[in-house]
Design an enzyme around this catalytic site. Structure first.
Site, mmCIF file in Angstrom:
data_model
loop_
_atom_site.group_PDB
_atom_site.id
_atom_site.type_symbol
_atom_site.label_atom_id
_atom_site.label_comp_id
_atom_site.label_asym_id
_atom_site.label_seq_id
_atom_site.Cartn_x
_atom_site.Cartn_y
_atom_site.Cartn_z
ATOM 1 N N PRO A 1 0.793 -1.230 0.000
ATOM 2 C CA PRO A 1 0.000 0.000 0.000
ATOM 3 C C PRO A 1 0.827 1.283 0.000
ATOM 4 O O PRO A 1 1.830 1.391 0.700
ATOM 5 C CB PRO A 1 -0.836 -0.104 1.282
ATOM 6 C CG PRO A 1 -0.114 -1.084 2.126
ATOM 7 C CD PRO A 1 0.537 -2.052 1.193
ATOM 8 N N ASN A 2 0.343 2.214 -0.811
ATOM 9 C CA ASN A 2 0.865 3.581 -0.914
ATOM 10 C C ASN A 2 2.194 3.695 -1.656
ATOM 11 O O ASN A 2 2.659 4.806 -1.923
ATOM 12 C CB ASN A 2 0.967 4.251 0.471
ATOM 13 C CG ASN A 2 -0.384 4.367 1.135
ATOM 14 O OD1 ASN A 2 -1.324 4.867 0.525
ATOM 15 N ND2 ASN A 2 -0.502 3.897 2.365
ATOM 16 N N ARG B 1 5.541 12.382 -2.742
ATOM 17 C CA ARG B 1 5.457 12.980 -1.394
ATOM 18 C C ARG B 1 6.519 12.364 -0.484
ATOM 19 O O ARG B 1 7.030 11.302 -0.786
ATOM 20 C CB ARG B 1 4.078 12.678 -0.764
ATOM 21 C CG ARG B 1 2.987 13.443 -1.420
ATOM 22 C CD ARG B 1 1.651 13.009 -0.893
ATOM 23 N NE ARG B 1 0.685 13.090 -1.993
ATOM 24 C CZ ARG B 1 -0.528 12.611 -1.952
ATOM 25 N NH1 ARG B 1 -0.962 12.002 -0.876
ATOM 26 N NH2 ARG B 1 -1.333 12.731 -2.978
ATOM 27 N N TYR C 1 11.395 8.703 1.761
ATOM 28 C CA TYR C 1 11.349 7.632 0.756
ATOM 29 C C TYR C 1 12.104 7.958 -0.534
ATOM 30 O O TYR C 1 12.141 7.126 -1.443
ATOM 31 C CB TYR C 1 9.886 7.281 0.443
ATOM 32 C CG TYR C 1 9.130 6.782 1.657
ATOM 33 C CD1 TYR C 1 9.535 5.628 2.322
ATOM 34 C CD2 TYR C 1 8.032 7.476 2.156
ATOM 35 C CE1 TYR C 1 8.871 5.178 3.445
ATOM 36 C CE2 TYR C 1 7.357 7.026 3.276
ATOM 37 C CZ TYR C 1 7.775 5.880 3.920
ATOM 38 O OH TYR C 1 7.123 5.432 5.033
ATOM 39 N N ASN D 1 7.953 -5.764 -0.583
ATOM 40 C CA ASN D 1 7.816 -4.576 0.262
ATOM 41 C C ASN D 1 6.330 -4.469 0.599
ATOM 42 O O ASN D 1 5.532 -3.990 -0.211
ATOM 43 C CB ASN D 1 8.304 -3.315 -0.445
ATOM 44 C CG ASN D 1 8.274 -2.112 0.490
ATOM 45 O OD1 ASN D 1 7.643 -2.152 1.550
ATOM 46 N ND2 ASN D 1 8.954 -1.039 0.108
ATOM 47 N N ALA E 1 2.960 -0.706 5.005
ATOM 48 C CA ALA E 1 2.476 -0.685 6.394
ATOM 49 C C ALA E 1 1.856 -2.011 6.811
ATOM 50 O O ALA E 1 1.778 -2.313 8.020
ATOM 51 C CB ALA E 1 1.473 0.451 6.574
ATOM 52 N N HIS F 1 3.565 -4.377 9.396
ATOM 53 C CA HIS F 1 3.484 -4.208 10.845
ATOM 54 C C HIS F 1 2.148 -4.679 11.424
ATOM 55 O O HIS F 1 1.943 -4.602 12.630
ATOM 56 C CB HIS F 1 3.709 -2.730 11.195
ATOM 57 C CG HIS F 1 4.813 -2.089 10.410
ATOM 58 N ND1 HIS F 1 6.115 -2.534 10.475
ATOM 59 C CD2 HIS F 1 4.815 -1.085 9.489
ATOM 60 C CE1 HIS F 1 6.866 -1.813 9.644
ATOM 61 N NE2 HIS F 1 6.095 -0.929 9.031
ATOM 62 N N GLU G 1 12.083 -9.870 2.604
ATOM 63 C CA GLU G 1 11.368 -8.671 3.058
ATOM 64 C C GLU G 1 12.210 -7.439 2.734
ATOM 65 O O GLU G 1 13.404 -7.399 3.031
ATOM 66 C CB GLU G 1 11.140 -8.755 4.579
ATOM 67 C CG GLU G 1 10.473 -7.516 5.142
ATOM 68 C CD GLU G 1 10.286 -7.564 6.653
ATOM 69 O OE1 GLU G 1 10.572 -8.621 7.278
ATOM 70 O OE2 GLU G 1 9.855 -6.542 7.211
ATOM 71 N N HIS H 1 12.415 -3.023 2.572
ATOM 72 C CA HIS H 1 11.902 -1.684 2.873
ATOM 73 C C HIS H 1 12.895 -0.647 2.381
ATOM 74 O O HIS H 1 14.110 -0.834 2.501
ATOM 75 C CB HIS H 1 11.690 -1.490 4.382
ATOM 76 C CG HIS H 1 10.733 -2.481 4.940
ATOM 77 N ND1 HIS H 1 9.380 -2.379 4.761
ATOM 78 C CD2 HIS H 1 10.939 -3.628 5.631
ATOM 79 C CE1 HIS H 1 8.795 -3.410 5.318
ATOM 80 N NE2 HIS H 1 9.717 -4.187 5.862
ATOM 81 N N SER I 1 13.111 2.439 3.715
ATOM 82 C CA SER I 1 13.629 3.103 4.918
ATOM 83 C C SER I 1 14.117 2.061 5.923
ATOM 84 O O SER I 1 13.762 0.875 5.824
ATOM 85 C CB SER I 1 12.524 3.961 5.547
ATOM 86 O OG SER I 1 11.432 3.150 5.936
ATOM 87 N N ARG J 1 12.988 4.013 12.979
ATOM 88 C CA ARG J 1 11.816 4.896 12.903
ATOM 89 C C ARG J 1 10.906 4.675 14.122
ATOM 90 O O ARG J 1 11.365 4.205 15.146
ATOM 91 C CB ARG J 1 11.099 4.662 11.566
ATOM 92 C CG ARG J 1 12.003 4.994 10.357
ATOM 93 C CD ARG J 1 11.268 4.851 9.042
ATOM 94 N NE ARG J 1 10.161 5.787 8.949
ATOM 95 C CZ ARG J 1 9.217 5.718 8.014
ATOM 96 N NH1 ARG J 1 9.250 4.750 7.097
ATOM 97 N NH2 ARG J 1 8.234 6.600 7.986
ATOM 98 N N ARG K 1 6.888 0.585 13.856
ATOM 99 C CA ARG K 1 7.464 0.018 12.625
ATOM 100 C C ARG K 1 8.534 -1.029 12.918
ATOM 101 O O ARG K 1 9.057 -1.673 12.020
ATOM 102 C CB ARG K 1 8.061 1.121 11.742
ATOM 103 C CG ARG K 1 7.029 2.061 11.175
ATOM 104 C CD ARG K 1 7.649 3.042 10.194
ATOM 105 N NE ARG K 1 6.869 4.261 10.114
ATOM 106 C CZ ARG K 1 5.794 4.435 9.327
ATOM 107 N NH1 ARG K 1 5.397 3.476 8.531
ATOM 108 N NH2 ARG K 1 5.144 5.585 9.344
HETATM 109 O O1 CA2 Z 1 10.313 1.874 4.032
HETATM 110 C C1 CA2 Z 1 9.473 1.208 3.427
HETATM 111 O O2 CA2 Z 1 9.674 0.742 2.297
HETATM 112 C C2 CA2 Z 1 8.090 0.994 4.052
HETATM 113 O O3 CA2 Z 1 7.651 -0.331 3.705
HETATM 114 C C3 CA2 Z 1 7.187 2.043 3.439
HETATM 115 C C4 CA2 Z 1 5.794 2.057 4.048
HETATM 116 C C5 CA2 Z 1 5.876 2.135 5.575
HETATM 117 O O4 CA2 Z 1 4.571 2.057 6.138
HETATM 118 C C6 CA2 Z 1 6.735 1.019 6.146
HETATM 119 O O5 CA2 Z 1 6.797 1.191 7.545
HETATM 120 C C7 CA2 Z 1 8.138 1.089 5.562
HETATM 121 C C8 CA2 Z 1 5.019 3.289 3.548
HETATM 122 C C9 CA2 Z 1 4.930 3.390 2.077
HETATM 123 C C10 CA2 Z 1 4.280 4.707 1.772
HETATM 124 O O6 CA2 Z 1 5.006 5.309 0.740
HETATM 125 C C11 CA2 Z 1 4.707 6.613 0.492
HETATM 126 C C12 CA2 Z 1 5.454 7.185 -0.506
HETATM 127 C C13 CA2 Z 1 5.252 8.495 -0.825
HETATM 128 C C14 CA2 Z 1 4.301 9.243 -0.158
HETATM 129 C C15 CA2 Z 1 3.560 8.664 0.837
HETATM 130 C C16 CA2 Z 1 3.755 7.326 1.167
#
Ligand code: CA2
Length: 148
Positions: free
Chosen positions: A11-12, A19, A24, A75, A78, A81, A99, A101, A103, A108, A112
């Site tokens: 997701p996202n 953003r 990221y 990846n 969210a 978690h 797995e 990520h 970040s 963090r 997370r």
């Molecule tokens: O660091 C990562 O790749 C994460 O999987 C990214 C997830 C986050 O919830 C994990 O804890 C770590 C979030 C992805 C959201 O990506 C966005 C990118 C641009 C703008 C908003 C969100």
């Protein structure tokens, strides 16, 4: 032997590069897909690259991977978690899953630090930004060759 891998994004991650570049990076998911395609050619891997915002669709892709691929780089965003369902899906398919990520989730917020994927994954790569995708591809190829 040509190994086939699935790179699955949760997701996202479709919003990458639009953003929160401080966390990221400025690279879009389409940019990442392109660099994975060129790494796949170098490594002689067949590659499928997918993204979904839906937990159920991600589970369906994992189930399909059992028939189509030798390994999965995941990846889960969210859902990492929160999702026992994704953990169960990974356990059920019997494929190596890395797995991934962008970040460093351990540096963090504390929510997370928990990963439902980690106990059923081959290993975890995090904190290297978009470069983590090609690092994971190299790790997967090394693993698949070693296990054959
Ligand atoms: O660091 C990562 O790749 C994460 O999987 C990214 C997830 C986050 O919830 C994990 O804890 C770590 C979030 C992805 C959201 O990506 C966005 C990118 C641009 C703008 C908003 C969100």
């Amino acid at each position: 032997m040509t190994y086939s891998i699935l790179i699955l994004n949760g997701p996202n991650l479709n919003l990458l590069g639009t953003r929160q570049p401080d966390i990221y990076g400025a690279t879009t998911l389409a940019d990442i897909e392109q660099s994975c395609e060129s790494e796949a050619k170098k490594l002689r891997l067949a590659l499928d690259f997918k993204q979904s915002n839906s937990e159920g669709v991600l589970i369906d892709y994992l189930h399909q991977a059992r028939e189509q691929h030798h390994g999965v780089i995941f990846n889960a965003g969210a859902y990492t978690h929160t999702s026992v369902a994704l953990m169960d899906a990974i356990s059920s398919i019997g494929l190596p899953v890395i797995e991934l990520h962008l970040s460093n989730i351990h540096a963090r917020e504390s929510f997370r630090h928990k990963s439902f994927i980690a106990p059923v994954a081959l290993g975890q790569i995090c904190g290297f930004g978009a470069a983590g995708y090609t690092l994971a591809m190299n790790a997967m190829k090394t693993h698949l060759e070693a296990q054959s």
